[in-house]
Design a protein around this motif. Structure first.
Motif, PDB file in Angstrom:
ATOM      1  N   MET A 108       0.735  -1.185  -0.160  1.00 57.10           N
ATOM      2  CA  MET A 108       0.054   0.084  -0.245  1.00 57.10           C
ATOM      3  C   MET A 108       0.879   1.332  -0.105  1.00 57.10           C
ATOM      4  O   MET A 108       1.965   1.172   0.380  1.00 57.10           O
ATOM      5  CB  MET A 108      -0.737   0.171   1.237  1.00 57.10           C
ATOM      6  CG  MET A 108      -1.802  -1.207   1.226  1.00 57.10           C
ATOM      7  SD  MET A 108      -3.158  -0.912   0.042  1.00 57.10           S
ATOM      8  CE  MET A 108      -4.228   0.448   0.402  1.00 57.10           C
ATOM      9  N   PRO A 109       0.368   2.431  -0.499  1.00 57.66           N
ATOM     10  CA  PRO A 109       1.208   3.655  -0.469  1.00 57.66           C
ATOM     11  C   PRO A 109       1.713   3.916   0.779  1.00 57.66           C
ATOM     12  O   PRO A 109       1.008   3.665   1.809  1.00 57.66           O
ATOM     13  CB  PRO A 109       0.232   4.648  -1.169  1.00 57.66           C
ATOM     14  CG  PRO A 109      -0.833   3.888  -1.934  1.00 57.66           C
ATOM     15  CD  PRO A 109      -1.007   2.486  -1.117  1.00 57.66           C
ATOM     16  N   VAL A 110       2.935   4.303   0.859  1.00 54.88           N
ATOM     17  CA  VAL A 110       3.567   4.817   2.143  1.00 54.88           C
ATOM     18  C   VAL A 110       3.282   6.230   2.550  1.00 54.88           C
ATOM     19  O   VAL A 110       3.257   6.977   1.839  1.00 54.88           O
ATOM     20  CB  VAL A 110       5.113   4.699   2.116  1.00 54.88           C
ATOM     21  CG1 VAL A 110       5.908   5.186   3.272  1.00 54.88           C
ATOM     22  CG2 VAL A 110       5.535   3.376   1.623  1.00 54.88           C
ATOM     23  N   ALA A 111       2.805   6.168   3.897  1.00 55.19           N
ATOM     24  CA  ALA A 111       2.475   7.406   4.529  1.00 55.19           C
ATOM     25  C   ALA A 111       3.563   8.295   4.517  1.00 55.19           C
ATOM     26  O   ALA A 111       4.606   7.940   4.937  1.00 55.19           O
ATOM     27  CB  ALA A 111       1.645   7.208   5.887  1.00 55.19           C
ATOM     28  N   ARG A 112       3.360   9.746   4.019  1.00 52.32           N
ATOM     29  CA  ARG A 112       4.396  10.820   4.218  1.00 52.32           C
ATOM     30  C   ARG A 112       3.668  11.820   5.060  1.00 52.32           C
ATOM     31  O   ARG A 112       2.990  12.678   4.716  1.00 52.32           O
ATOM     32  CB  ARG A 112       4.617  10.973   2.905  1.00 52.32           C
ATOM     33  CG  ARG A 112       5.449  10.105   2.213  1.00 52.32           C
ATOM     34  CD  ARG A 112       5.692  10.729   0.776  1.00 52.32           C
ATOM     35  NE  ARG A 112       4.468  10.665  -0.148  1.00 52.32           N
ATOM     36  CZ  ARG A 112       4.538  11.293  -1.356  1.00 52.32           C
ATOM     37  NH1 ARG A 112       5.570  11.458  -2.132  1.00 52.32           N
ATOM     38  NH2 ARG A 112       3.314  11.248  -2.073  1.00 52.32           N
ATOM     39  N   PRO A 113       3.810  11.643   6.485  1.00 49.76           N
ATOM     40  CA  PRO A 113       3.380  12.415   7.378  1.00 49.76           C
ATOM     41  C   PRO A 113       3.260  14.000   7.104  1.00 49.76           C
ATOM     42  O   PRO A 113       2.204  14.659   7.178  1.00 49.76           O
ATOM     43  CB  PRO A 113       3.853  12.316   8.710  1.00 49.76           C
ATOM     44  CG  PRO A 113       4.397  10.726   8.670  1.00 49.76           C
ATOM     45  CD  PRO A 113       4.884  10.727   7.357  1.00 49.76           C
ATOM     46  N   ARG A 114       4.235  14.505   6.781  1.00 47.37           N
ATOM     47  CA  ARG A 114       4.454  15.935   6.656  1.00 47.37           C
ATOM     48  C   ARG A 114       3.679  16.433   5.527  1.00 47.37           C
ATOM     49  O   ARG A 114       2.676  17.272   5.337  1.00 47.37           O
ATOM     50  CB  ARG A 114       5.719  16.329   6.688  1.00 47.37           C
ATOM     51  CG  ARG A 114       6.602  16.165   7.924  1.00 47.37           C
ATOM     52  CD  ARG A 114       8.135  16.893   7.771  1.00 47.37           C
ATOM     53  NE  ARG A 114       8.806  16.732   8.900  1.00 47.37           N
ATOM     54  CZ  ARG A 114       9.937  17.148   9.135  1.00 47.37           C
ATOM     55  NH1 ARG A 114      10.878  17.748   8.152  1.00 47.37           N
ATOM     56  NH2 ARG A 114      10.545  16.921  10.357  1.00 47.37           N
ATOM     57  N   LEU A 115       3.821  15.712   4.150  1.00 48.84           N
ATOM     58  CA  LEU A 115       3.196  15.985   3.053  1.00 48.84           C
ATOM     59  C   LEU A 115       1.726  15.840   3.409  1.00 48.84           C
ATOM     60  O   LEU A 115       0.874  16.599   2.829  1.00 48.84           O
ATOM     61  CB  LEU A 115       3.852  15.472   2.037  1.00 48.84           C
ATOM     62  CG  LEU A 115       2.991  15.592   0.362  1.00 48.84           C
ATOM     63  CD1 LEU A 115       3.334  16.795   0.102  1.00 48.84           C
ATOM     64  CD2 LEU A 115       3.721  14.492  -0.565  1.00 48.84           C
ATOM     65  N   ASP A 116       1.369  14.680   3.664  1.00 49.10           N
ATOM     66  CA  ASP A 116      -0.004  14.150   3.794  1.00 49.10           C
ATOM     67  C   ASP A 116      -0.757  15.236   4.590  1.00 49.10           C
ATOM     68  O   ASP A 116      -2.003  15.655   4.284  1.00 49.10           O
ATOM     69  CB  ASP A 116      -0.071  12.679   4.315  1.00 49.10           C
ATOM     70  CG  ASP A 116       0.580  11.761   3.252  1.00 49.10           C
ATOM     71  OD1 ASP A 116       0.706  12.362   2.008  1.00 49.10           O
ATOM     72  OD2 ASP A 116       0.701  10.637   3.493  1.00 49.10           O
ATOM     73  N   SER A 117      -0.107  15.559   5.784  1.00 51.04           N
ATOM     74  CA  SER A 117      -0.980  16.470   6.645  1.00 51.04           C
ATOM     75  C   SER A 117      -1.064  17.639   6.108  1.00 51.04           C
ATOM     76  O   SER A 117      -1.989  18.522   6.493  1.00 51.04           O
ATOM     77  CB  SER A 117      -0.297  16.449   8.077  1.00 51.04           C
ATOM     78  OG  SER A 117       1.076  16.945   7.802  1.00 51.04           O
ATOM     79  N   ALA A 118      -0.137  18.287   5.431  1.00 50.28           N
ATOM     80  CA  ALA A 118       0.004  19.498   4.853  1.00 50.28           C
ATOM     81  C   ALA A 118      -1.238  19.513   3.598  1.00 50.28           C
ATOM     82  O   ALA A 118      -1.869  20.575   3.478  1.00 50.28           O
ATOM     83  CB  ALA A 118       1.238  20.033   4.232  1.00 50.28           C
ATOM     84  N   VAL A 119      -1.272  18.654   2.804  1.00 54.97           N
ATOM     85  CA  VAL A 119      -2.369  18.349   1.776  1.00 54.97           C
ATOM     86  C   VAL A 119      -3.977  18.588   2.505  1.00 54.97           C
ATOM     87  O   VAL A 119      -4.453  19.396   2.111  1.00 54.97           O
ATOM     88  CB  VAL A 119      -2.148  17.288   0.913  1.00 54.97           C
ATOM     89  CG1 VAL A 119      -3.415  16.960   0.126  1.00 54.97           C
ATOM     90  CG2 VAL A 119      -0.850  17.405   0.334  1.00 54.97           C
TER      91      VAL A 119
END
Length: 269
Positions: free
Chosen positions: A202-213
């Motif tokens: 499954m796609p790897v979570a990228r906390p900083r980018l994902d939370s920013a989006v």
């Protein structure tokens, strides 16, 4: 129960819509308002709210914290749809306002379980989970704006009044749009994994980018709704451009996953 109620509301909504389309002379109240209540809140909205009670825990890899609360949510939502439809159809303003209030109560019940799932998540949240999570407060916000409009100017103002643009932004761009995009991010990734024999991760979570989006999506939709509701013209264009940028990013991710799904598809007759 959610889907059975939705099927009933769809049947009633289609009947009301057919009468409207045929020019049926309905002198008791607003038949179009009843049609919209049954189809949008009853069928479409109820299906999403009901599904989220099982889908969102799977996104966050948790369990529903308050399973018994779903019964209250279902009762409030179903009763709200019926009250709205009857209130609009027969011109019973107090009943229609009560319907809006009950929908708000149902949205609070859903939001309580969504917030609990976010708190209970043990690992980093995926982009899909974050996007679907931030979408849910917009449902309650839209219903609150519609309720206030109904109380101040009458139930008809909720559908055709000055607050219609803000309610539409909160519901369509905020709740429905983000919920659908987030769901597609997850479901397409699952399809790729299944078709690959579970070899693909499954796609790897990228906390900083994902939370920013997710945060930018909330800011854009909130700002656009405020600009429409309060007449803040200077805020309208920046909010719209930011929303388009966020939607473009999420849409590109969905298109990328969809392309991988098509590439793995096996031709069949």
């Amino acid at each position: 129960a959610w889907y059975c109620a939705g099927a009933l509301f769809l049947g009633l909504g289609v009947t009301a819509g057919s009468l409207c389309a045929d020019g049926f002379a309905w002198s008791h109240g607003d038949l179009l308002g009843a049609h919209m209540s049954l189809n949008l809140a009853g069928w479409f909205g109820g299906a999403i709210v009901g599904t989220l009670h099982t889908f969102f825990p799977s996104l966050t890899q948790t369990r529903l914290r308050y399973p018994r609360l779903q019964g209250l949510t279902f009762a409030a939502w179903t009763a709200g749809v019926l009250a709205l439809a009857i209130g609009y159809a027969w011109g019973l303003d107090p009943l229609a306002i009560a319907g809006w209030l009950m929908l708000c109560l149902g949205a609070v019940g859903l939001l309580a379980n969504v917030a609990a799932c976010l708190r209970d998540a043990s690992g980093p949240l995926s982009l899909a989970a974050r996007v679907v999570g931030v979408a849910q407060p917009f449902l309650l916000a839209a219903l609150l704006v519609a309720t206030i409009s109904a109380v101040v100017g009458g139930p008809g103002q909720s559908l055709t009044g000055a607050s219609r643009a803000a309610v539409g932004t909160l519901l369509v761009a905020g709740w429905v749009g983000l919920t659908v995009l987030g769901s597609l991010l997850h479901l397409l990734a699952v399809v790729i994994r299944v078709r690959g024999g579970f070899a693909a991760a499954m796609p790897v979570a990228r906390p900083r980018l994902d939370s920013a989006v997710a945060a930018l999506a909330m800011v854009a939709i909130t700002a656009l709704a405020l600009a429409q509701a309060a007449g803040l013209d200077g805020l309208h264009d920046p909010a719209r451009l930011l929303l388009l940028a966020v939607y473009g990013f999420l849409g590109a991710r969905v298109a990328q996953l969809a392309g991988r799904v098509v590439a793995r598809a096996r031709p069949s007759i």
